[in-house]
Enzyme design. Structure first.
Site, mmCIF file in Angstrom:
data_model
loop_
_atom_site.group_PDB
_atom_site.id
_atom_site.type_symbol
_atom_site.label_atom_id
_atom_site.label_comp_id
_atom_site.label_asym_id
_atom_site.label_seq_id
_atom_site.Cartn_x
_atom_site.Cartn_y
_atom_site.Cartn_z
ATOM 1 N N SER A 6 0.827 -1.206 0.000
ATOM 2 C CA SER A 6 0.000 0.000 0.000
ATOM 3 C C SER A 6 0.863 1.258 0.000
ATOM 4 C CB SER A 6 -0.906 0.017 1.231
ATOM 5 O OG SER A 6 -1.531 1.272 1.320
ATOM 6 N N HIS A 31 -1.400 -0.975 -4.219
ATOM 7 C CA HIS A 31 -2.678 -0.596 -3.623
ATOM 8 C C HIS A 31 -2.654 0.905 -3.313
ATOM 9 C CE1 HIS A 31 -6.372 -1.544 -1.371
ATOM 10 N NE2 HIS A 31 -5.942 -0.705 -0.445
ATOM 11 N N ASP A 33 -4.760 3.926 -1.603
ATOM 12 C CA ASP A 33 -5.860 4.243 -0.685
ATOM 13 C C ASP A 33 -6.301 5.683 -0.865
ATOM 14 O OD1 ASP A 33 -6.291 1.881 0.942
ATOM 15 O OD2 ASP A 33 -4.208 2.155 1.563
ATOM 16 N N MET A 35 -8.813 8.575 0.321
ATOM 17 C CA MET A 35 -9.652 8.945 1.468
ATOM 18 C C MET A 35 -10.155 10.360 1.295
ATOM 19 S SD MET A 35 -7.172 7.479 4.408
ATOM 20 C CE MET A 35 -6.686 5.747 4.436
ATOM 21 N N HIS A 64 -8.500 1.877 -4.029
ATOM 22 C CA HIS A 64 -9.489 1.638 -2.980
ATOM 23 C C HIS A 64 -10.094 2.979 -2.579
ATOM 24 C CE1 HIS A 64 -10.014 0.251 1.522
ATOM 25 N NE2 HIS A 64 -11.170 0.481 0.924
ATOM 26 N N MET A 66 -12.212 5.069 -0.426
ATOM 27 C CA MET A 66 -12.911 5.238 0.854
ATOM 28 C C MET A 66 -13.551 6.614 0.810
ATOM 29 S SD MET A 66 -9.925 3.564 3.165
ATOM 30 C CE MET A 66 -8.746 3.696 1.828
ATOM 31 N N MET A 135 -12.032 -5.580 4.798
ATOM 32 C CA MET A 135 -11.184 -4.752 5.666
ATOM 33 C C MET A 135 -10.925 -5.500 6.973
ATOM 34 S SD MET A 135 -10.415 -1.886 4.109
ATOM 35 C CE MET A 135 -9.459 -1.334 5.523
ATOM 36 N N GLY A 140 -9.005 4.155 7.334
ATOM 37 C CA GLY A 140 -8.682 5.549 7.625
ATOM 38 C C GLY A 140 -7.200 5.766 7.873
ATOM 39 N N ASP A 173 -7.084 -6.334 3.867
ATOM 40 C CA ASP A 173 -6.462 -5.010 3.918
ATOM 41 C C ASP A 173 -6.525 -4.480 5.349
ATOM 42 O OD1 ASP A 173 -5.576 -2.439 3.445
ATOM 43 O OD2 ASP A 173 -7.290 -1.849 2.204
ATOM 44 N N GLY A 175 -3.398 -4.223 8.732
ATOM 45 C CA GLY A 175 -2.678 -5.023 9.722
ATOM 46 C C GLY A 175 -2.144 -6.334 9.178
HETATM 47 C C1 DX5 Z 1 -6.534 1.547 5.691
HETATM 48 C C2 DX5 Z 1 -6.166 1.272 4.272
HETATM 49 C C3 DX5 Z 1 -5.112 0.253 4.116
HETATM 50 C C4 DX5 Z 1 -3.781 0.606 4.726
HETATM 51 C C5 DX5 Z 1 -3.184 -0.634 5.289
HETATM 52 O O1 DX5 Z 1 -7.569 2.463 5.733
HETATM 53 O O2 DX5 Z 1 -7.292 0.848 3.514
HETATM 54 O O3 DX5 Z 1 -4.919 -0.105 2.744
HETATM 55 O O4 DX5 Z 1 -2.870 1.166 3.807
HETATM 56 O O5 DX5 Z 1 -2.050 -0.291 6.012
HETATM 57 P P1 DX5 Z 1 -1.369 -1.257 7.054
HETATM 58 O O6 DX5 Z 1 -0.870 -2.447 6.292
HETATM 59 O O7 DX5 Z 1 -0.300 -0.411 7.623
HETATM 60 O O8 DX5 Z 1 -2.428 -1.658 8.059
HETATM 61 ZN ZN ZN Z 2 -6.901 0.001 1.334
#
Ligand code: DX5
Ligand code: ZN
Length: 222
Positions: A6, A31, A33, A35, A64, A66, A135, A140, A173, A175
């Protein structure tokens, strides 16, 4: 198995070189993200950054969204080079229309679901998507801990995929580390988004190779 680092965990001062680093590490997808500050309490980056990444890489860009009104962003991200556009099932009664709009642009369709949302909500859409994004943290922010309670949702999605003879990817996605990735692989996931756990490595290639080997081994693949 697909490893998708990501960009959210990259150095925001150097998106293009970070994207190059991810591609050279032999990652499968990047990936991205997105937001909007409303659907989630954070703002990341927009189509201009995805375009800059697309210009220096050749691997698929997994976008992705959000966002509360993703329809306003489909054309800009498609033009910027997105290959997959993922929207959230929490958007309710406009989800089917959004799926058709993405499909109409010739892009792959992803549907994402947040940890508190019932997996039953995605069932009506399974035959019209290419990817289901489960998720495993509340969206976020990067760097959060994996929520183990999400694992049964992966198992349910994998059971439906088999039952209905469908071929959508199951992406996890949030952790994702070698350990949590292996747990998700055993539950049925086949795309692994990882930000913090991968990009913290100065030597990214061995980290990507190791994660791929571990998630493959978790399901008995080489
Ligand atoms: C969280 C994102 C993830 C994020 C994951 O809102 O959608 O894609 O980048 O990051 P890690 O792998 O650090 O949890
Ligand atoms: Zn994501």
């Amino acid at each position: 198995m697909i490893i998708a680092p990501s960009l959210l965990a990259s150095d925001f001062g150097r998106f293009a070189s970070e994207a190059t680093r991810i591609e050279r590490a032999n990652a499968d997808w990047i990936h991205c993200d997105i937001m909007d500050g409303t659907f989630v309490p954070n703002i990341s980056f927009g189509p201009a950054v995805v375009k800059a990444v697309d210009e220096v890489t050749n691997i698929p860009l997994d976008v992705h969204l959000m966002c509360c009104n993703p329809e306003t962003l489909f054309a800009p991200f498609a033009k910027a080079g997105a290959d997959i556009l993922t929207i959230h099932v929490e958007l309710g009664n406009k989800v089917q229309t959004l799926i058709w709009q993405i499909r109409g642009m010739g892009k792959k369709v992803g549907l994402a679901i947040n940890p508190p949302t019932s997996i039953d909500l995605v069932k009506p859409f399974l035959n019209s998507i290419d990817l289901l994004l489960i998720m495993t943290v509340n969206p976020g922010f990067g760097g959060q801990s994996f929520i183990h309670e999400c694992v049964p949702k992966i198992q349910q999605a994998a059971a439906w995929r088999k039952q209905l003879a469908l071929e959508f990817h199951i992406e996890v996605d949030g952790g994702i580390t070698d350990e949590t990735g292996a747990e998700c692989a055993q539950a049925g996931a086949d795309v692994f988004v990882s930000g913090t756990a991968l990009l913290c490595h100065r030597q990214l290639k061995p980290a990507v190779t190791r994660m791929r080997r571990i998630v493959n081994a978790a399901v008995g693949l080489q």
